[in-house]
Design an enzyme around this catalytic site. Structure first.
Site, PDB file in Angstrom:
ATOM      1  N   GLN A  10       6.597   6.158   8.252  1.00 25.21           N
ATOM      2  CA  GLN A  10       7.539   5.993   9.359  1.00 25.21           C
ATOM      3  C   GLN A  10       8.962   6.346   8.938  1.00 25.21           C
ATOM      4  O   GLN A  10       9.356   6.128   7.792  1.00 25.21           O
ATOM      5  CB  GLN A  10       7.500   4.550   9.869  1.00 25.21           C
ATOM      6  CG  GLN A  10       6.317   4.284  10.760  1.00 25.21           C
ATOM      7  CD  GLN A  10       6.324   2.908  11.380  1.00 25.21           C
ATOM      8  OE1 GLN A  10       5.300   2.252  11.420  1.00 25.21           O
ATOM      9  NE2 GLN A  10       7.451   2.483  11.893  1.00 25.21           N
ATOM     10  N   SER A  91       2.877   4.398   2.869  1.00 27.08           N
ATOM     11  CA  SER A  91       2.493   3.476   3.934  1.00 27.08           C
ATOM     12  C   SER A  91       1.466   4.140   4.851  1.00 27.08           C
ATOM     13  O   SER A  91       0.361   4.457   4.411  1.00 27.08           O
ATOM     14  CB  SER A  91       3.736   2.995   4.688  1.00 27.08           C
ATOM     15  OG  SER A  91       3.428   1.906   5.542  1.00 27.08           O
ATOM     16  N   LEU A  92       1.790   4.399   6.128  1.00 25.73           N
ATOM     17  CA  LEU A  92       0.801   5.015   7.021  1.00 25.73           C
ATOM     18  C   LEU A  92       0.337   6.363   6.477  1.00 25.73           C
ATOM     19  O   LEU A  92      -0.776   6.825   6.785  1.00 25.73           O
ATOM     20  CB  LEU A  92       1.360   5.169   8.436  1.00 25.73           C
ATOM     21  CG  LEU A  92       2.265   6.365   8.760  1.00 25.73           C
ATOM     22  CD1 LEU A  92       1.447   7.571   9.226  1.00 25.73           C
ATOM     23  CD2 LEU A  92       3.286   5.993   9.812  1.00 25.73           C
ATOM     24  N   ARG A 116      -2.923  -0.677  14.056  1.00 25.74           N
ATOM     25  CA  ARG A 116      -2.037  -1.090  12.956  1.00 25.74           C
ATOM     26  C   ARG A 116      -0.591  -1.163  13.437  1.00 25.74           C
ATOM     27  O   ARG A 116       0.120  -2.139  13.177  1.00 25.74           O
ATOM     28  CB  ARG A 116      -2.167  -0.102  11.801  1.00 25.74           C
ATOM     29  CG  ARG A 116      -1.358  -0.433  10.533  1.00 25.74           C
ATOM     30  CD  ARG A 116      -1.625   0.661   9.494  1.00 25.74           C
ATOM     31  NE  ARG A 116      -0.996   0.412   8.201  1.00 25.74           N
ATOM     32  CZ  ARG A 116       0.192   0.881   7.834  1.00 25.74           C
ATOM     33  NH1 ARG A 116       0.910   1.616   8.691  1.00 25.74           N
ATOM     34  NH2 ARG A 116       0.688   0.633   6.639  1.00 25.74           N
ATOM     35  N   HIS A 200       5.544  -4.539   5.201  1.00 30.02           N
ATOM     36  CA  HIS A 200       5.172  -4.689   3.795  1.00 30.02           C
ATOM     37  C   HIS A 200       5.732  -5.962   3.157  1.00 30.02           C
ATOM     38  O   HIS A 200       6.251  -5.941   2.042  1.00 30.02           O
ATOM     39  CB  HIS A 200       5.582  -3.449   2.992  1.00 30.02           C
ATOM     40  CG  HIS A 200       4.863  -2.215   3.442  1.00 30.02           C
ATOM     41  ND1 HIS A 200       3.527  -1.999   3.202  1.00 30.02           N
ATOM     42  CD2 HIS A 200       5.282  -1.139   4.157  1.00 30.02           C
ATOM     43  CE1 HIS A 200       3.156  -0.851   3.745  1.00 30.02           C
ATOM     44  NE2 HIS A 200       4.206  -0.314   4.335  1.00 30.02           N
ATOM     45  N   GLN A 248      -2.461  -3.398   1.930  1.00 26.87           N
ATOM     46  CA  GLN A 248      -1.282  -2.547   2.021  1.00 26.87           C
ATOM     47  C   GLN A 248      -0.310  -3.011   3.104  1.00 26.87           C
ATOM     48  O   GLN A 248       0.903  -2.873   2.972  1.00 26.87           O
ATOM     49  CB  GLN A 248      -1.737  -1.109   2.291  1.00 26.87           C
ATOM     50  CG  GLN A 248      -0.638  -0.080   2.257  1.00 26.87           C
ATOM     51  CD  GLN A 248      -0.797   0.937   3.367  1.00 26.87           C
ATOM     52  OE1 GLN A 248      -0.909   0.581   4.543  1.00 26.87           O
ATOM     53  NE2 GLN A 248      -0.795   2.200   3.006  1.00 26.87           N
TER      54      GLN A 248
END
Length: 309
Positions: A10, A91-92, A116, A200, A248
């Site tokens: 992101q 991340s993603l 998510r 996170h 994660q």
């Protein structure tokens, strides 16, 4: 080719992303169509004409960046037959890396990413969480600043990005307190980030718990090349994938260690696949002597071709 692939997270989104891929590469267009069918939504319209506000909504951002990243990879694969040494995603972006490696199917991955994004958005009230980038302070001192602020609320390192940048995440007041503590400890800057949630960190555990059944239902395939996991900064084994993707959500992204791990595996160059150049910038500060380029369209082909083989 000893090239490590990097897939963005992101913050890399922008209106119009992926349009050049869609127009120039049949393999990329096919990805947009497959993604649209999976979500029953026109992903080309979202990526090409979506407003900044629409693209900032996490449940839109994650599938959109994923679609563009996988489209870029498939286009590059179609054009060059690229066979990477390994990959990692921020991340993603880890979902993009796993899909490129054949571990996840596009259809299942994009549906999980939509959930998510929604669950992460809903985990904390609108003004209840924040993130900030701490610049120019050692890891141990950033961690100590977070511990000092923990009496105010949950706060912890979220992204160990490297190059003197560590992002912290948590309850809004606790993040503010940790920023003040970090500056008092010698940080050059503490910059609040324009994000839609405190990602996170422990505040995301409820999102992870909601997401776990959907991740658990995904089919996990054998990897065509190793994918370095955010949680461990090591290549993930097939039997670990689901657990690591759940963890994660509320664990820090160990990006600097992941990049160094890929170099240790033999990477001699890095190639960012997807929108933006955020990861390229980070890698240039972590492994300054290795080439890094980005690819998200036909105009980037020359730079890819110039990478060492």
């Amino acid at each position: 080719m000893s090239v490590a692939l990097l897939f963005p997270g992101q913050g890399s989104q922008f209106s119009g992303m992926g349009k050049e891929l869609y127009d120039e590469f049949p393999a990329a267009k096919a990805v947009f169509e497959e993604a649209s069918d999976a979500l029953s939504r026109d992903m080309a319209a979202l990526c090409f004409q979506g407003t900044e506000e629409e693209l900032r909504l996490t449940e839109n951002t994650q599938p959109a960046i994923f679609t563009v990243s996988v489209a870029a990879f498939r286009a590059l694969e179609e054009k060059t037959g690229i066979a990477p040494l390994c990959a990692a995603g921020h991340s993603l972006g880890e979902y993009s890396a796993l899909t490129a490696a054949g571990v996840l199917s596009l259809e299942e991955a994009i549906r999980v990413l939509r959930s998510r994004g929604r669950y992460m958005q809903e985990a904390v009230p609108a003004d209840g969480g924040a993130m900030a980038a701490i610049i120019g302070l050692e890891r141990e001192k950033v961690e100590e600043a977070c511990r000092a602020a923990s009496s105010v609320g949950i706060v912890s390192p979220a992204n160990y990005n490297g190059g003197g940048q560590i992002v912290i995440s948590g309850a809004t007041k606790a993040v503010t307190a940790a920023c003040e503590a970090a500056k008092a400890a010698g940080a050059k800057k503490a910059v609040p980030l324009q994000v839609s949630g405190p990602f996170h960190c422990e505040l995301m555990r409820s999102a992870a718990e909601r997401l776990a059944p959907e991740i658990g239902a995904m089919s996990i395939g054998a990897a065509r090349f190793p994918v370095v996991a955010n949680v461990t900064a090591s290549p993930c084994l097939k039997e670990e994938v689901a657990d690591l993707l759940v963890r994660q959500v509320f664990s820090p992204v160990r990006w600097e260690e992941s990049v160094r791990s890929m170099r240790g595996m033999g990477a001699t160059a890095f190639l960012e696949i997807g929108p933006g150049k955020v990861l390229s910038g980070l890698v240039k500060r972590i492994e300054k002597d290795l080439p890094v380029v980005s690819f998200c369209g036909i105009t980037d082909m020359d730079a890819v071709a110039a990478l060492p083989r």
